[in-house]
Design an enzyme around this catalytic site. Structure first.
Site: not given
Ligand SMILES: Cc1cc2nc3c(=O)[nH]c(=O)nc-3n(C[C@H](O)[C@H](O)[C@H](O)COP(=O)(O)OP(=O)(O)OC[C@H]3O[C@@H](n4cnc5c(N)ncnc54)[C@H](O)[C@@H]3O)c2cc1C
Ligand SMILES: NC(=O)c1ccc[n+]([C@@H]2O[C@H](COP(=O)([O-])OP(=O)(O)OC[C@H]3O[C@@H](n4cnc5c(N)ncnc54)[C@H](O)[C@@H]3O)[C@@H](O)[C@H]2O)c1
Length: 456
Positions: A15, A41-42, A47, A50, A185-186, A189, A271, A312, A320, A349, A445, A450
């Protein structure tokens, strides 16, 4: 009144750095302060390291399916310490490129912990100013708070024996067993990565499904996928107490599973909390809102007119790309055209195996807004990669559509390359693509993606 800088930024994470670059492009005098390492952090404990661990874990997973593809079995050894050293070599190269960019753009980097003195003045503790050095007070016309957050640790006896994601990146070797508290998330993962490395994983969440906030089909699909890989999931369960014993760490559970399990490492991933403590916000007239997050308006302006906050520490969407977008928007608002951030189509994601990704509305959110007009198109199938592998690895795809207009409101996927596929779809979904547009598009294909074009 003249100030030392036009913009002073607290925190050199995604940020803060995005705001610094944008403000510098207007020819403004910009300084950015960082108490730890550039990148936030990222880059340093999120991120980037990770995702590199995810790639390392994928090699182990590829090894497992290799015999089905005609490769003979081999005994490869994984050396965590060698690998993690490479990860931090890469992290250092990112830090270096950030430093070069800031230098090129004439942004002054100040190392030290910042505290507000008044709305236009900050004080730098432990200051090692790149140019001059020494403790000092700095004044600025506008100030941006981009201080990020830190992991929340539940208040239970023995919590000091547990680690957070931050320490997980510093472990010297992989544990044999890990218990993970929190299936967001954490937690998800790390559960996935550790499982791929052969660690015995127990994952628990106070909810019955992991990944709160995601579409329910994503939640159940990822959960089933993790369980199928051998992860033990305990729903509606939490940690009540942690004790050190000769056998390892003992974690006493409460909720649907009331038992004590013995493990080597306990990761709490329940969290994150904004870094607003000891910032001197009260000296600057900056007020906090819900759960300690800095209160901001649509333009990321705090309760003090010349002070903004992003990322954050405002707890809107702690990702991010969102922090970056907010940072750029603040610089535009402060020095160019006012700009609001549109949060409606934020893509995200979960880099687990199976991978999950999403853009737009979940089915539940769409039903709240559009009621019975919501139509969902969903498929579950075995991807080609696994067709000759002795393992069930389903892929799930789902479109949420407003049947009145045919507009696609949300796209959700679990399976291989989900993040990249959804990322590409996000542009179209944001632009108001219809289900008919999906159907009329000719696919590539054979690919997994697809299948999004033939849902009925
Ligand atoms: C384990 C993990 C994995 C993640 N994975 C992803 C992912 O895959 N994709 C994704 O989009 N997001 C991911 N995130 C979230 C992402 O890291 C954050 O959303 C992002 O870093 C937020 O950026 P920020 O600039 O708001 O704060 P940060 O990146 O936290 O940066 C804030 C900076 O401010 C500094 N600071 C704080 N207080 C002061 C002070 N008083 N004085 C000076 N400096 C100060 C801090 O040291 C820090 O460097 C992950 C997070 C974690 C923890
Ligand atoms: N891939 C990514 O983009 C990515 C990866 C990691 C982190 N992040 C960001 O970091 C943030 C923090 O991640 P996180 O996983 O810590 O939080 P989270 O909010 O994603 O998930 C926390 C989970 O912990 C559970 N929980 C809360 N208290 C509990 C308790 N006492 N016992 C058991 N379970 C409990 C919740 O039900 C929830 O499922 C995320 O919101 C996300 O924005 C993003």
């Amino acid at each position: 009144m003249s100030y030392n800088f036009d913009l002073f930024i607290i925190g050199a994470g995604p940020g803060g750095i995005a705001a610094a670059k944008q403000a510098a492009s207007y020819g403004k005098r910009v300084a950015i302060a960082e108490q730890e390492v550039i990148g936030g952090t990222c880059v340093n404990r999120g991120c980037i390291p990770k995702k590199l661990i995810v790639y390392a874990a994928d090699v182990a997973l590829q090894d497992k399916i290799a015999p089905n593809y005609g490769w003979s079995e081999c005994q490869r050894q994984f050396d965590w310490s060698k690998f993690i050293a490479k990860v931090y070599q890469h992290v250092k190269s990112i830090q270096k490129s950030y430093l070069e960019t800031l230098h090129k753009k004439d942004v002054e980097l100040i190392r030290g912990r910042v505290k507000f003195v008044d709305p236009h003045t900050v004080e730098i503790g432990d200051c090692a100013l790149l140019s001059t050095g020494g403790d000092r007070k700095i004044t600025a016309d506008k100030i941006l708070i981009a201080v990020g957050g830190h992991p929340n640790k539940p208040d239970i006896p023995g919590i000091e024996h547990a680690v957070t994601s931050r320490e997980m990146f510093q472990i010297q070797q992989l544990p044999k067993r890990i218990a993970i508290v929190g299936g967001g998330y954490i937690g998800v993962e790390f559960a996935s990565m550790m499982n791929a490395f052969g660690v015995e994983v127990t994952l628990m969440d106070t909810d019955e499904l992991i990944l709160d906030g995601f579409d329910k089909d994503i939640r159940s699909s990822v959960q089933d996928g993790l369980i199928q890989r051998g992860i033990r999931f305990l729903g509606k369960t939490t940690a009540k107490e942690i004790k050190q014993s000769a056998q390892g760490l003992q974690i006493t559970l409460s909720g649907d599973t009331e038992q004590t399990i013995t493990t080597d490492t306990i990761l709490v991933a329940t969290g994150r909390v904004p870094n607003t403590k000891d910032l001197g916000l009260e000296n600057a007239g900056v007020e906090l809102g819900k759960k300690g997050a800095i209160q901001v308006d649509d333009y990321n302006r705090t309760t003090q007119d010349n002070i903004f906050a992003v990322g954050d520490c405002i707890s809107r969407v702690p990702l991010t790309p969102v922090a970056r977008t907010e940072g750029e928007a603040v610089a535009k608002t402060a020095f160019g055209q006012p700009q609001k951030v549109d949060y409606e189509y934020v893509t995200s994601a979960v880099f687990a195996r199976p991978e999950a990704a999403t853009v737009g509305m979940t089915e539940d959110k769409a039903r709240e807004k559009y009621g019975d007009a919501v139509r969902c198109y969903k498929t579950e199938f075995e991807p080609l990669l696994y067709s000759i592998v002795d393992r069930n690895e389903p892929t799930m795809m789902k479109l949420v559509v407003d049947s009145n207009t045919d507009q696609v409101l949300g796209a959700h996927m679990v399976g291989e390359h989900a993040a990249d596929i959804i990322q590409s779809l996000a542009v179209a979904v944001r632009k108001g693509i219809t289900k008919e547009d999906f159907d009329a598009t000719i696919g590539i294909h054979p690919t997994t993606g697809e299948e999004f074009l033939t849902l009925d």
